[in-house]
Scaffold this motif. Structure first.
Motif, PDB file in Angstrom:
ATOM      1  N   VAL A 170      39.648  39.702  37.874  1.00  0.00           N
ATOM      2  CA  VAL A 170      39.030  40.604  36.906  1.00  0.00           C
ATOM      3  C   VAL A 170      39.536  42.028  37.096  1.00  0.00           C
ATOM      4  CG1 VAL A 170      36.857  41.736  36.318  1.00  0.00           C
ATOM      5  CG2 VAL A 170      36.952  39.254  36.473  1.00  0.00           C
ATOM      6  N   VAL A 171      39.591  42.477  38.341  1.00  0.00           N
ATOM      7  CA  VAL A 171      40.040  43.848  38.616  1.00  0.00           C
ATOM      8  C   VAL A 171      41.503  44.027  38.229  1.00  0.00           C
ATOM      9  CG1 VAL A 171      40.473  45.550  40.435  1.00  0.00           C
ATOM     10  CG2 VAL A 171      38.335  44.239  40.426  1.00  0.00           C
ATOM     11  N   VAL A 172      42.346  43.065  38.599  1.00  0.00           N
ATOM     12  CA  VAL A 172      43.773  43.155  38.277  1.00  0.00           C
ATOM     13  C   VAL A 172      43.989  43.187  36.761  1.00  0.00           C
ATOM     14  CG1 VAL A 172      45.972  41.912  38.358  1.00  0.00           C
ATOM     15  CG2 VAL A 172      44.571  42.109  40.420  1.00  0.00           C
ATOM     16  N   LEU A 173      43.286  42.328  36.038  1.00  0.00           N
ATOM     17  CA  LEU A 173      43.436  42.298  34.581  1.00  0.00           C
ATOM     18  C   LEU A 173      42.929  43.577  33.941  1.00  0.00           C
ATOM     19  CD1 LEU A 173      42.426  38.603  33.804  1.00  0.00           C
ATOM     20  CD2 LEU A 173      44.684  39.636  33.530  1.00  0.00           C
ATOM     21  N   THR A 174      41.847  44.129  34.466  1.00  0.00           N
ATOM     22  CA  THR A 174      41.325  45.390  33.935  1.00  0.00           C
ATOM     23  C   THR A 174      42.342  46.511  34.090  1.00  0.00           C
ATOM     24  OG1 THR A 174      39.048  44.738  34.446  1.00  0.00           O
ATOM     25  CG2 THR A 174      39.469  47.088  34.109  1.00  0.00           C
ATOM     26  N   VAL A 175      42.941  46.598  35.271  1.00  0.00           N
ATOM     27  CA  VAL A 175      43.961  47.622  35.521  1.00  0.00           C
ATOM     28  C   VAL A 175      45.172  47.397  34.618  1.00  0.00           C
ATOM     29  CG1 VAL A 175      45.575  48.537  37.239  1.00  0.00           C
ATOM     30  CG2 VAL A 175      43.217  48.029  37.890  1.00  0.00           C
ATOM     31  N   ALA A 176      45.580  46.143  34.461  1.00  0.00           N
ATOM     32  CA  ALA A 176      46.737  45.829  33.613  1.00  0.00           C
ATOM     33  C   ALA A 176      46.479  46.221  32.167  1.00  0.00           C
ATOM     34  CB  ALA A 176      47.060  44.343  33.710  1.00  0.00           C
ATOM     35  N   CYS A 177      45.274  45.945  31.658  1.00  0.00           N
ATOM     36  CA  CYS A 177      44.948  46.308  30.272  1.00  0.00           C
ATOM     37  C   CYS A 177      44.992  47.816  30.076  1.00  0.00           C
ATOM     38  CB  CYS A 177      43.570  45.775  29.896  1.00  0.00           C
ATOM     39  SG  CYS A 177      43.479  43.984  29.738  1.00  0.00           S
ATOM     40  N   LEU A 178      44.453  48.559  31.037  1.00  0.00           N
ATOM     41  CA  LEU A 178      44.499  50.018  30.948  1.00  0.00           C
ATOM     42  C   LEU A 178      45.945  50.511  30.964  1.00  0.00           C
ATOM     43  CD1 LEU A 178      41.555  50.935  33.348  1.00  0.00           C
ATOM     44  CD2 LEU A 178      41.573  51.090  30.852  1.00  0.00           C
ATOM     45  N   ALA A 179      46.783  49.862  31.757  1.00  0.00           N
ATOM     46  CA  ALA A 179      48.193  50.249  31.829  1.00  0.00           C
ATOM     47  C   ALA A 179      48.908  49.966  30.503  1.00  0.00           C
ATOM     48  CB  ALA A 179      48.883  49.508  32.971  1.00  0.00           C
ATOM     49  N   PHE A 180      48.649  48.801  29.911  1.00  0.00           N
ATOM     50  CA  PHE A 180      49.264  48.480  28.616  1.00  0.00           C
ATOM     51  C   PHE A 180      48.803  49.466  27.544  1.00  0.00           C
ATOM     52  CE2 PHE A 180      49.710  43.905  30.153  1.00  0.00           C
ATOM     53  CZ  PHE A 180      51.086  44.002  30.300  1.00  0.00           C
ATOM     54  N   GLY A 181      47.514  49.775  27.540  1.00  0.00           N
ATOM     55  CA  GLY A 181      47.002  50.732  26.563  1.00  0.00           C
ATOM     56  C   GLY A 181      47.628  52.104  26.727  1.00  0.00           C
ATOM     57  N   ALA A 182      47.754  52.540  27.981  1.00  0.00           N
ATOM     58  CA  ALA A 182      48.387  53.835  28.241  1.00  0.00           C
ATOM     59  C   ALA A 182      49.845  53.818  27.802  1.00  0.00           C
ATOM     60  CB  ALA A 182      48.278  54.175  29.728  1.00  0.00           C
ATOM     61  N   GLY A 183      50.516  52.680  28.008  1.00  0.00           N
ATOM     62  CA  GLY A 183      51.912  52.569  27.590  1.00  0.00           C
ATOM     63  C   GLY A 183      52.067  52.667  26.085  1.00  0.00           C
ATOM     64  N   ILE A 184      51.135  52.040  25.355  1.00  0.00           N
ATOM     65  CA  ILE A 184      51.176  52.117  23.894  1.00  0.00           C
ATOM     66  C   ILE A 184      50.932  53.557  23.428  1.00  0.00           C
ATOM     67  CG2 ILE A 184      49.988  51.405  21.780  1.00  0.00           C
ATOM     68  CD1 ILE A 184      49.510  48.696  23.124  1.00  0.00           C
ATOM     69  N   ALA A 185      49.969  54.221  24.065  1.00  0.00           N
ATOM     70  CA  ALA A 185      49.679  55.606  23.695  1.00  0.00           C
ATOM     71  C   ALA A 185      50.857  56.524  23.992  1.00  0.00           C
ATOM     72  CB  ALA A 185      48.442  56.091  24.447  1.00  0.00           C
ATOM     73  N   ALA A 186      51.548  56.273  25.110  1.00  0.00           N
ATOM     74  CA  ALA A 186      52.662  57.136  25.507  1.00  0.00           C
ATOM     75  C   ALA A 186      53.884  56.930  24.626  1.00  0.00           C
ATOM     76  CB  ALA A 186      53.016  56.880  26.965  1.00  0.00           C
ATOM     77  N   THR A 187      54.146  55.684  24.210  1.00  0.00           N
ATOM     78  CA  THR A 187      55.338  55.390  23.422  1.00  0.00           C
ATOM     79  C   THR A 187      55.118  55.578  21.926  1.00  0.00           C
ATOM     80  OG1 THR A 187      54.756  53.035  23.304  1.00  0.00           O
ATOM     81  CG2 THR A 187      56.155  53.741  25.147  1.00  0.00           C
ATOM     82  N   GLY A 188      53.858  55.501  21.496  1.00  0.00           N
ATOM     83  CA  GLY A 188      53.575  55.663  20.087  1.00  0.00           C
ATOM     84  C   GLY A 188      53.946  54.471  19.228  1.00  0.00           C
TER      85      GLY A 188
END
Length: 317
Positions: A245-263
């Motif tokens: 659960v913790v690993v997936l939560t961190v991964a989702c936040l990372a993917f979301g941040a990546g989408i926000a950063a790349t646009g």
């Protein structure tokens, strides 16, 4: 001691699996913009799915993704109904085993009806989209919890600290995903888990900025609760679920941040899959931390005194 026939376990697990596939399929349909590649329902246009049909890319506007999603969604309802009917004849099982499959049936009917209408061109208000997504997620929670309760027969509901924290985290994720419908706006077709993402998609530009900002504290709250739940889960022998659960939560936040950063939505597919996986794994952690076999002797993970029915040799719940 009550023994559950193996074929009944298989039936419940199949119902839970196809309910999960329906949610995964919905997320993939939105992430790949495949939702309107089939103009009919429940079938598809022949020239869209036959060999040589107009498939743009494997993960972009692919009618086969839409049809696979429909197949899993259509099958989830009858399997849940069969499980509910079979459960009425079971003896010695927890009441959740008999009640929750019916909740799944209702959720499948609602999600199927709204999904059909969207494909056929119906224009629904945002609250109907939220009802659609909410029904699908509730169906997944119900069928998964019923299956775990059946697997642990004879079982009882017991509020451990890990379970309470995990259910609270799941509730935060649930509200966050429903808020996403209002953040997306009335003309959005991304009425599924994980979307919208900071108005990346052109269709998601008429939503509520208030709803979008509301999602951030909900995500933060869910992350904190799930980390605490994972720490408490060790006492119940559920460390694998907690870590996942913790690993997936961190991964989702990372993917979301990546989408926000790349646009761009180039990370949309892994983000969508990650969101569904995180939600489902949280269900597993919450259910396994509260639906306990009567032979389990919990330790300090309990929120109250261990009942007499649970005294005995300690087993992994």
């Amino acid at each position: 001691m009550t023994t559950v026939p193996r074929w009944v376990l298989i039936l419940f697990r199949a119902a839970g699996l196809f309910t999960l596939f329906a949610v995964v399929g919905g997320a993939l349909v939105a992430a790949t913009e495949s939702g309107f590649e089939c103009g009919n329902w429940p079938g598809c246009d022949a020239d869209a799915i036959l060999p040589g049909g107009a498939v743009n890319e494997i993960l972009y506007r692919n009618p086969w993704i839409e049809m696979t999603h429909r197949a899993s969604a259509v099958l989830s309802g009858p399997l849940a109904l069969a499980s509910a009917i079979v459960a009425t004849r079971l003896r010695g099982v927890h009441p959740l085993v008999k009640i929750l499959p019916w909740v799944t049936v209702v959720g499948a009917i609602i999600a199927g009806y709204v999904g059909r209408g969207i494909v056929l061109g119906e224009v629904y208000p945002t609250w109907v989209g939220a009802l659609d997504l909410g029904a699908a997620l509730v169906a997944l929670v119900a069928m998964t919890t019923a299956t775990i309760a059946l697997e642990r027969t004879p079982a009882q509901w017991f509020p451990t600290r890990a379970g309470i924290l995990a259910w609270a985290g799941l509730g935060s994720l649930f509200v966050m995903h429903l808020a996403g419908l209002y953040a997306a706006g009335p003309n959005s077709f991304t009425r599924v888990v994980a979307w919208p993402v900071w108005r990346i998609l052109e269709a998601d530009t008429q939503g509520s900025i208030v709803a979008q900002w509301l999602r951030f504290p909900l995500v933060a709250l869910a992350a904190v609760l799930l980390v605490l739940a994972a720490r408490e889960a060790k006492a119940l022998g559920l460390w694998r679920e907690g870590i996942t659960v913790v690993v997936l939560t961190v991964a989702c936040l990372a993917f979301g941040a990546g989408i926000a950063a790349t646009g761009t939505d180039a990370l949309g597919v892994p983000f969508a899959l990650c969101a569904v996986a995180a939600f489902f794994t949280t269900i597993l952690l919450a259910a396994r931390a509260t639906v306990l076999g009567t032979g389990t002797t919990p330790t300090h993970g309990m929120s109250t005194t261990t009942p007499a029915a649970e005294s005995g040799t300690r087993q992994r719940p």
